[in-house]
Design an enzyme around this catalytic site. Structure first.
Site, PDB file in Angstrom:
ATOM      1  N   GLU A 227      -3.475  -4.464  -2.767  1.00 48.76           N
ATOM      2  CA  GLU A 227      -4.040  -5.557  -3.769  1.00 48.76           C
ATOM      3  C   GLU A 227      -4.303  -4.955  -5.156  1.00 48.76           C
ATOM      4  OE1 GLU A 227      -5.091  -4.463  -0.554  1.00 48.76           O
ATOM      5  OE2 GLU A 227      -6.575  -5.999   0.270  1.00 48.76           O
TER       6      GLU A 227
ATOM      7  N   CYS B 239      -4.300   0.890  -2.210  1.00 47.06           N
ATOM      8  CA  CYS B 239      -4.250  -0.453  -1.551  1.00 47.06           C
ATOM      9  C   CYS B 239      -3.218  -1.444  -2.165  1.00 47.06           C
ATOM     10  CB  CYS B 239      -5.413  -1.081  -1.596  1.00 47.06           C
ATOM     11  SG  CYS B 239      -6.637  -0.617  -0.689  1.00 47.06           S
TER      12      CYS B 239
ATOM     13  N   GLU C 190       0.435   5.457   0.594  1.00 45.39           N
ATOM     14  CA  GLU C 190      -0.431   6.565   1.112  1.00 45.39           C
ATOM     15  C   GLU C 190       0.137   7.976   0.758  1.00 45.39           C
ATOM     16  OE1 GLU C 190      -1.443   4.371   5.390  1.00 45.39           O
ATOM     17  OE2 GLU C 190      -0.360   6.233   5.359  1.00 45.39           O
TER      18      GLU C 190
ATOM     19  N   ASN D 233       0.856  -1.202  -0.012  1.00 49.78           N
ATOM     20  CA  ASN D 233      -0.090   0.023   0.013  1.00 49.78           C
ATOM     21  C   ASN D 233       0.785   1.268   0.129  1.00 49.78           C
ATOM     22  OD1 ASN D 233       0.700  -0.681   2.674  1.00 49.78           O
ATOM     23  ND2 ASN D 233      -1.063   0.341   3.657  1.00 49.78           N
TER      24      ASN D 233
ATOM     25  N   CYS E  94     -11.005  -3.018  -3.406  1.00 47.97           N
ATOM     26  CA  CYS E  94     -10.210  -4.089  -4.058  1.00 47.97           C
ATOM     27  C   CYS E  94     -10.795  -5.380  -4.611  1.00 47.97           C
ATOM     28  CB  CYS E  94      -9.393  -4.449  -3.014  1.00 47.97           C
ATOM     29  SG  CYS E  94      -7.993  -3.222  -2.818  1.00 47.97           S
TER      30      CYS E  94
HETATM   31 ZN   LIG Z   1      -8.216  -2.043  -0.990  1.00 51.23          ZN
END
Ligand SMILES: [Zn+2]
Length: 130
Positions: A55, A53, A44, A42, A91
Site C-alpha cells: 500500500e 508494504c 522485505e 510488498n 498504511c
Molecule cells: Zn502496511
C-alpha cells in the site's frame, strides 16, 4: 466483485512481491479517475524494520508520479490468503494523508472482497493542524 482489470493488475504485482521471509505476497493497485492503474507490492529485507508494504509503495509512487489525490478513484489491496487481509496501521495513516477520506479501499483475496473508505479504516486520524 473486484473489477477484473484491477484484480489482474494486483495478481501480477503480487507475483513480483519480494517476500523471502514471510512468503506473504501483497499487492496494492491505485485506480485513477482516467482509468490508469498504478500498482505496488510488498518488499522485505533481512533487516525487518526496512520492509515496506504494498500500500505504501504504491501511494508513494503516486506522489512520485505527481498524481493529485483528487485524481485517485480507489485503492485495492490484494493478498492471496484464505481470509481477507486489511491494511496495517502505518498504511492507514499514510492513506489518511495521501487519499481523500471518502476514497474507496477494496480488500480482496480474489474470491471475496470487503469495501471500506479511508475514513472508515482510520477515523479521527492524526493530522497536523493547518
Ligand atoms: Zn502496511
Amino acid at each position: 466483485m473486484t473489477d477484473r482489470r484491477i484484480l489482474e493488475e494486483a495478481q501480477s504485482a503480487a507475483a513480483n512481491a519480494y517476500v523471502p521471509y514471510s512468503h506473504f505476497p501483497v499487492a496494492a493497485v491505485l485506480e485513477l479517475k482516467d482509468g490508469t492503474l498504478l500498482s505496488g507490492c510488498n518488499v522485505e529485507n533481512a533487516s525487518y524494520g526496512l520492509c515496506m508494504c504494498a500500500e505504501r509503495n504504491v501511494l508513494f509512487m503516486s506522489v512520485t508520479c505527481g498524481v493529485p489525490k483528487e485524481e485517485i478513484a480507489s485503492l485495492t489491496v490484494y493478498a492471496p490468503t484464505e481470509s481477507l487481509t486489511t491494511p496495517c496501521g502505518a498504511c492507514r495513516q499514510v492513506m489518511a494523508e495521501l487519499l481523500e477520506p471518502d476514497t474507496p479501499v477494496i480488500v480482496t483475496n480474489g474470491t471475496q472482497e470487503k469495501r471500506y473508505t479511508v475514513r472508515s479504516l482510520l477515523p479521527d486520524s492524526f493530522m497536523l493542524a493547518p
